[in-house]
Write a protein that holds these residues in place. Structure first.
Motif, short mmCIF file in Angstrom:
data_model
loop_
_atom_site.label_atom_id
_atom_site.label_comp_id
_atom_site.label_asym_id
_atom_site.label_seq_id
_atom_site.Cartn_x
_atom_site.Cartn_y
_atom_site.Cartn_z
N GLU A 3 0.73 -2.02 0.32
CA GLU A 3 -0.17 0.39 0.06
C GLU A 3 0.85 1.41 -0.02
OE1 GLU A 3 -3.74 1.54 -0.97
OE2 GLU A 3 -3.58 -0.42 -0.05
N GLY A 4 1.88 1.77 0.84
CA GLY A 4 3.03 2.70 0.61
C GLY A 4 3.26 2.47 -0.28
N ALA A 5 4.10 1.70 -1.37
CA ALA A 5 4.42 1.45 -2.09
C ALA A 5 4.39 1.82 -3.59
CB ALA A 5 5.58 -0.28 -2.28
N LEU A 6 2.51 1.40 -3.79
CA LEU A 6 2.02 2.09 -4.18
C LEU A 6 1.61 3.61 -4.28
CD1 LEU A 6 -0.71 -0.30 -4.87
CD2 LEU A 6 0.28 -0.21 -6.28
N ASN A 14 -6.82 0.79 -7.90
CA ASN A 14 -8.16 0.46 -9.19
C ASN A 14 -7.17 0.74 -11.11
OD1 ASN A 14 -7.56 3.08 -9.43
ND2 ASN A 14 -9.34 3.59 -10.09
N LYS A 15 -5.78 1.07 -10.78
CA LYS A 15 -5.39 0.96 -12.13
C LYS A 15 -3.78 0.29 -12.69
CE LYS A 15 -5.98 5.38 -13.26
NZ LYS A 15 -7.04 5.49 -14.51
N LEU A 16 -3.56 -1.57 -10.91
CA LEU A 16 -2.79 -1.90 -11.69
C LEU A 16 -3.87 -3.02 -12.92
CD1 LEU A 16 -0.37 -2.92 -10.25
CD2 LEU A 16 -1.61 -3.74 -8.08
N VAL A 17 -2.31 -4.09 -13.21
CA VAL A 17 -2.91 -5.04 -14.30
C VAL A 17 -2.14 -6.03 -14.19
CG1 VAL A 17 -4.79 -3.24 -15.35
CG2 VAL A 17 -1.76 -3.95 -15.65
N SER A 18 -0.75 -5.55 -13.57
CA SER A 18 0.25 -6.19 -13.93
C SER A 18 1.48 -6.57 -13.09
CB SER A 18 0.18 -6.64 -15.49
OG SER A 18 1.57 -5.48 -15.90
N GLY A 47 -13.42 -0.46 -9.55
CA GLY A 47 -12.23 -0.07 -10.46
C GLY A 47 -11.42 -0.98 -10.68
N ALA A 48 -11.04 -1.49 -9.84
CA ALA A 48 -10.22 -2.36 -9.76
C ALA A 48 -10.16 -3.80 -10.83
CB ALA A 48 -9.11 -3.29 -8.77
N THR A 49 -8.93 -3.75 -12.01
CA THR A 49 -9.59 -5.21 -12.41
C THR A 49 -9.77 -6.86 -12.08
OG1 THR A 49 -8.38 -6.83 -14.10
CG2 THR A 49 -6.86 -6.00 -12.88
N ASP A 50 -10.30 -7.71 -12.38
CA ASP A 50 -10.28 -8.45 -11.60
C ASP A 50 -9.61 -10.25 -12.01
OD1 ASP A 50 -12.15 -9.16 -14.15
OD2 ASP A 50 -13.79 -10.19 -13.64
N GLU A 51 -8.09 -9.43 -12.57
CA GLU A 51 -7.67 -10.60 -13.41
C GLU A 51 -6.45 -9.48 -13.52
OE1 GLU A 51 -5.62 -14.34 -13.67
OE2 GLU A 51 -8.37 -13.72 -13.65
#
Length: 75
Positions: A3-6, A14-18, A47-51
Motif C-alpha cells: 500500500e505504501g509503495a503504491l 484500480n490502475k494496477l493490471v500486472s 474499478g480494479a481489474t478482477d484478473e
C-alpha cells in the motif's frame, strides 16, 4: 508494505493490471504469496481489474536458466 509503495509511486489499486514477480514462493505462492494477497485485496477495490496478470521477470528467468544449464555465451 505494498500500500505504501503504491502511494509513494503515485499509483492506485484500480490502475494496477500486472506484476512481474521473481518467481519466489513468497511472491507467487498459491495461499499466502504476494500475488494471491493482492488479487484478494483487489476484489474489494472499486474499478480494479478482477484478473491481475503475473509476468515472470525475464531477468530472473535468464538467471535461473544459467544456473541450471550454465552460461553458454561466456567468452
Amino acid at each position: 508494505g505494498i500500500e505504501g509503495a503504491l502511494k509513494k509511486s503515485g499509483l492506485s489499486w484500480n490502475k494496477l493490471v500486472s506484476v512481474a514477480p521473481d518467481g519466489a514462493i513468497s511472491m507467487v505462492g498459491g495461499n499466502v504469496g504476494l500475488m494471491t494477497r493482492m488479487k484478494q485485496h483487489m476484489k474489494h477495490v472499486p474499478g480494479a481489474t478482477d484478473e491481475l496478470i503475473g509476468i515472470h521477470c525475464i531477468l530472473h528467468q535468464v538467471r535461473q536458466h544459467e544456473k541450471h544449464h550454465g552460461n553458454r555465451n561466456k567468452s
